[in-house]
Design an enzyme around this catalytic site. Structure first.
Site, PDB file in Angstrom:
ATOM      1  N   GLY A   1       0.872  -1.167   0.000  1.00  0.00           N
ATOM      2  CA  GLY A   1       0.000   0.000   0.000  1.00  0.00           C
ATOM      3  C   GLY A   1       0.912   1.221   0.000  1.00  0.00           C
ATOM      4  O   GLY A   1       2.142   1.079   0.102  1.00  0.00           O
ATOM      5  N   SER A   2       0.367   2.426  -0.084  1.00  0.00           N
ATOM      6  CA  SER A   2       1.225   3.627  -0.184  1.00  0.00           C
ATOM      7  C   SER A   2       2.140   3.748   1.040  1.00  0.00           C
ATOM      8  O   SER A   2       3.305   4.118   0.917  1.00  0.00           O
ATOM      9  CB  SER A   2       0.356   4.883  -0.320  1.00  0.00           C
ATOM     10  OG  SER A   2      -0.647   4.858   0.691  1.00  0.00           O
TER      11      SER A   2
ATOM     12  N   GLU B   1       3.817   1.624   2.459  1.00  0.00           N
ATOM     13  CA  GLU B   1       4.957   0.694   2.427  1.00  0.00           C
ATOM     14  C   GLU B   1       5.963   1.075   1.345  1.00  0.00           C
ATOM     15  O   GLU B   1       7.073   0.556   1.301  1.00  0.00           O
ATOM     16  CB  GLU B   1       4.477  -0.745   2.180  1.00  0.00           C
ATOM     17  CG  GLU B   1       3.680  -1.365   3.327  1.00  0.00           C
ATOM     18  CD  GLU B   1       2.308  -0.714   3.495  1.00  0.00           C
ATOM     19  OE1 GLU B   1       1.611  -0.485   2.480  1.00  0.00           O
ATOM     20  OE2 GLU B   1       1.943  -0.405   4.642  1.00  0.00           O
TER      21      GLU B   1
ATOM     22  N   HIS C   1       0.053  -3.904   4.546  1.00  0.00           N
ATOM     23  CA  HIS C   1      -0.440  -2.530   4.451  1.00  0.00           C
ATOM     24  C   HIS C   1      -1.295  -2.145   5.654  1.00  0.00           C
ATOM     25  O   HIS C   1      -2.455  -2.541   5.762  1.00  0.00           O
ATOM     26  CB  HIS C   1      -1.265  -2.374   3.166  1.00  0.00           C
ATOM     27  CG  HIS C   1      -1.862  -1.024   3.020  1.00  0.00           C
ATOM     28  ND1 HIS C   1      -1.114   0.135   3.121  1.00  0.00           N
ATOM     29  CD2 HIS C   1      -3.131  -0.625   2.824  1.00  0.00           C
ATOM     30  CE1 HIS C   1      -1.894   1.181   2.972  1.00  0.00           C
ATOM     31  NE2 HIS C   1      -3.140   0.760   2.800  1.00  0.00           N
TER      32      HIS C   1
ATOM     33  N   GLU D   1      -3.601 -10.704   1.888  1.00  0.00           N
ATOM     34  CA  GLU D   1      -2.652 -10.861   3.001  1.00  0.00           C
ATOM     35  C   GLU D   1      -2.778 -12.214   3.707  1.00  0.00           C
ATOM     36  O   GLU D   1      -1.825 -12.682   4.315  1.00  0.00           O
ATOM     37  CB  GLU D   1      -2.836  -9.730   4.008  1.00  0.00           C
ATOM     38  CG  GLU D   1      -2.391  -8.369   3.497  1.00  0.00           C
ATOM     39  CD  GLU D   1      -3.459  -7.684   2.639  1.00  0.00           C
ATOM     40  OE1 GLU D   1      -4.504  -8.311   2.381  1.00  0.00           O
ATOM     41  OE2 GLU D   1      -3.237  -6.539   2.217  1.00  0.00           O
TER      42      GLU D   1
ATOM     43  N   HIS E   1     -10.600 -30.828  19.670  1.00  0.00           N
ATOM     44  CA  HIS E   1     -11.338 -29.984  18.714  1.00  0.00           C
ATOM     45  C   HIS E   1     -12.825 -30.241  18.921  1.00  0.00           C
ATOM     46  O   HIS E   1     -13.576 -29.376  19.305  1.00  0.00           O
ATOM     47  CB  HIS E   1     -10.881 -30.354  17.305  1.00  0.00           C
ATOM     48  CG  HIS E   1     -11.574 -29.606  16.209  1.00  0.00           C
ATOM     49  ND1 HIS E   1     -11.196 -29.694  14.889  1.00  0.00           N
ATOM     50  CD2 HIS E   1     -12.624 -28.754  16.213  1.00  0.00           C
ATOM     51  CE1 HIS E   1     -11.996 -28.945  14.144  1.00  0.00           C
ATOM     52  NE2 HIS E   1     -12.862 -28.368  14.919  1.00  0.00           N
TER      53      HIS E   1
ATOM     54  N   GLY F   1      -1.984 -20.293   2.284  1.00  0.00           N
ATOM     55  CA  GLY F   1      -1.568 -20.047   0.904  1.00  0.00           C
ATOM     56  C   GLY F   1      -1.143 -21.331   0.220  1.00  0.00           C
ATOM     57  O   GLY F   1      -1.211 -21.466  -0.972  1.00  0.00           O
TER      58      GLY F   1
END
Ligand SMILES: Cc1ncc(Cn2c(C)c(CCOP(=O)(O)OP(=O)(O)O)sc2=O)c(N)n1
Length: 522
Positions: free
Chosen positions: A25-26, A28, A71, A48, A282, A407
């Site tokens: 983002g700006s 960073e 960001h 993210e 769990h 990811g």
């Protein structure tokens, strides 16, 4: 004159944090533009959650601290889900969030990260926004050392973007060479007490957790198990595989319920619980934690795991050293157990989530190539398979298995192929990872196990008598089109034979491939 950014770059280089996972983002941009292009490698993630998931995987694959550039508040918020994984996996992630111009934050101008140090708690070991630009380098050094000191874990630093251009302090040159060592062997007295308790036990059982895999201490567990003649279970909710599942003493993954665990400990007078955050239950199964007369010895690298467990006597240790000491100190009973009966395999039937595992198992733990073979590292994020994976797919090497990954990418190593088995529902939380895979040409095989449903939640809905709950199904998504849209070649299969052929070809590909396996909900 050297700046705060120059001092920070020197510290990052000294600690080897030159691969940066991020989404900019700006706030960073001044930091990112100041990183020398010839030494820093920026890995762009489109969300993210994927950025932190990839960094977590990279950290687990390399065992090193990893830098993440996020960001402000919005990027941090998107990262929190993946931080719940990294926190419990003791992953040394250094999250650096860009902040607005220092003197404007109080008025909460656009992109201010208000009260930044509080935002990521409690999923962070250390979280800070330096009170002056001059303290940024020292704070960066503290953050890296804090993340990397046992018990390792994610840390968070918020830095206003006008800080980077401020003059460095003359003392900053002392920071890059700082190191912190922790010593965690057992003292002579502790080793004598511990081995006496173990030697006195008549039928010990071993339960191993993820930090044994992180410490690469499997061989010590094998020696302890063989000297004791003890069966070995993997602790519930396993994010890694801490014991070779082909070893004759291996008995399986403990299911994450109080009664499910207790029933497997029946007949054993001592439980050696090693490298696990206690038994991470769990599903709710009320009942006694342990069989009558069973004691628990808990070895962990994390004081928090030691103090919050509901039973047992705990030792906070460096696992590799302490297990080596224990393996040498205990009596050798010379009892070798017979291997458990392996589950039956049916590759002739219709394609189910279970048969997806049997296809992986049949293909083996390495890709055979003309000039040798390449190991496979599995990433599982298919929640109806989390109890079956370690029972059906042989895992013999450290770092061979990871769960859950947001990811699903960073777990790669230059020498390995990552096979990510992801539920159709789960894949949507990190689907943008496909873009990074395509751009970086990673050797990743994504297998989407598409049952059109949040299968695991259907299972819970049955147990909780809540089958009329909304939001249990996710039909009608075309993963092949999504995948090719992000640049990853893909195919759809709905038979075992079809999956075997697609998987074989995918393993040999030099770049990412996605296979959508349409399965019947079991
Ligand atoms: C970030 C996030 N959101 C929601 C959930 C809740 N959840 C959800 C939504 C599950 C269903 C996953 O469905 P799937 O298609 O990925 O896999 P299965 O069909 O094999 O369960 S399992 C589970 O705990 C979660 N664990 N994490």
């Amino acid at each position: 004159k050297p700046t705060v950014l120059d001092s920070t770059v020197d510290i990052l280089l000294a600690h080897g944090l030159t691969t940066v996972f991020g989404n900019p983002g700006s706030n960073e941009l001044p930091f990112l533009a100041g990183l020398p292009k010839d030494t820093f490698d920026y890995v762009l993630g489109l969300h993210e959650g994927v950025v932190v998931g990839m960094a977590d995987g990279y950290s687990q694959a390399t065992g090193k601290a990893v830098l993440i550039s996020l960001h402000a508040a919005s990027g941090t918020g998107n990262a929190m889900g993946a931080l719940t994984n990294a926190h419990y996996s003791h992953s040394p992630l250094v999250l650096l969030a860009g902040q607005q111009i220092r003197r404007t934050v109080g008025q909460e101008v656009m992109l201010s990260n208000v009260d930044a140090g509080t935002l990521p708690r409690p999923l962070i070991k250390y979280s800070h926004e330096p009170l002056s630009a001059s303290d940024v380098p020292r704070s960066v050094s503290q953050a890296i050392l804090e993340a990397s000191t046992n018990p390792k874990g994610p840390v968070y630093l918020s830095v206003p973007y006008d800080d980077w251009a401020v003059d460095a302090l003359p003392s900053d040159h002392l920071l890059p060479r700082r190191t912190v060592q922790t010593a965690g062997s057992l003292s002579k007295a502790q080793l004598s007490d511990l081995s006496a308790v173990v030697n006195r036990s008549s039928r010990p059982v071993i339960v191993v957790g993820p930090d044994v895999d992180a410490a690469q201490a499997q061989d010590h567990i094998v020696r302890i198990a063989q000297r004791l003649g003890a069966p070995v279970w993997i602790a519930p909710s396993a994010p890694r595989c801490p014991f070779p599942t082909t070893h004759p003493h291996y008995r399986g993954l403990l299911h994450p319920g109080i009664e499910s665990v207790r029933s497997k400990l029946e007949g054993h007078d001592l439980v050696l619980l090693i490298g696990a955050p206690g038994m991470r239950y769990h599903r709710w199964e009320p009942g006694a934690y342990l069989p009558d007369g069973t004691d628990v010895i808990h070895l962990t690298c994390d004081p928090g795991e030691a103090t919050r467990a509901p039973y047992g006597s705990a030792w906070v240790v460096d696992l590799f050293d302490a297990l080596e000491q224990l393996a040498d100190a205990i009596d050798d009973r010379g009892v070798l157990l017979h291997p458990r009966v392996s589950p039956s395999v049916d590759l002739a039937g219709e394609l189910t989530a279970t048969s997806v595992l049997d296809v992986l198992a049949a293909a083996g733990e390495a890709v055979s190539l003309p000039n040798g073979s390449r190991p496979i590292a599995y990433v599982n994020e298919c929640t109806t398979l989390d109890l079956l994976f370690l029972d059906r797919v042989p895992i013999t090497r450290p770092g061979g298995y990871h769960f859950p990954a947001s990811g699903g990418l960073g777990f790669g190593r230059p020498d390995a192929t990552v096979v990510a088995v992801i539920g159709d529902g789960s894949s949507n939380y990190g689907i943008t990872a496909l873009y990074t895979a395509a751009q970086r040409k990673t050797r990743t095989v994504f297998i989407i196990v598409n049952n059109g449903s949040y299968g695991a939640l259907r299972g819970f809905a049955k147990r909780l008598n809540a089958l009329n709950a909304p939001g249990l199904d996710v039909p009608g998504i075309d993963y092949v089109s999504i995948s090719t849209g992000y640049g990853v070649p893909a195919s759809r299969v709905d038979t075992v034979r079809g999956l075997q052929e697609a998987y074989r070809d995918a393993l040999r590909a030099e770049g990412p491939v996605l296979v959508e396996a349409v399965v019947k909900l079991e």
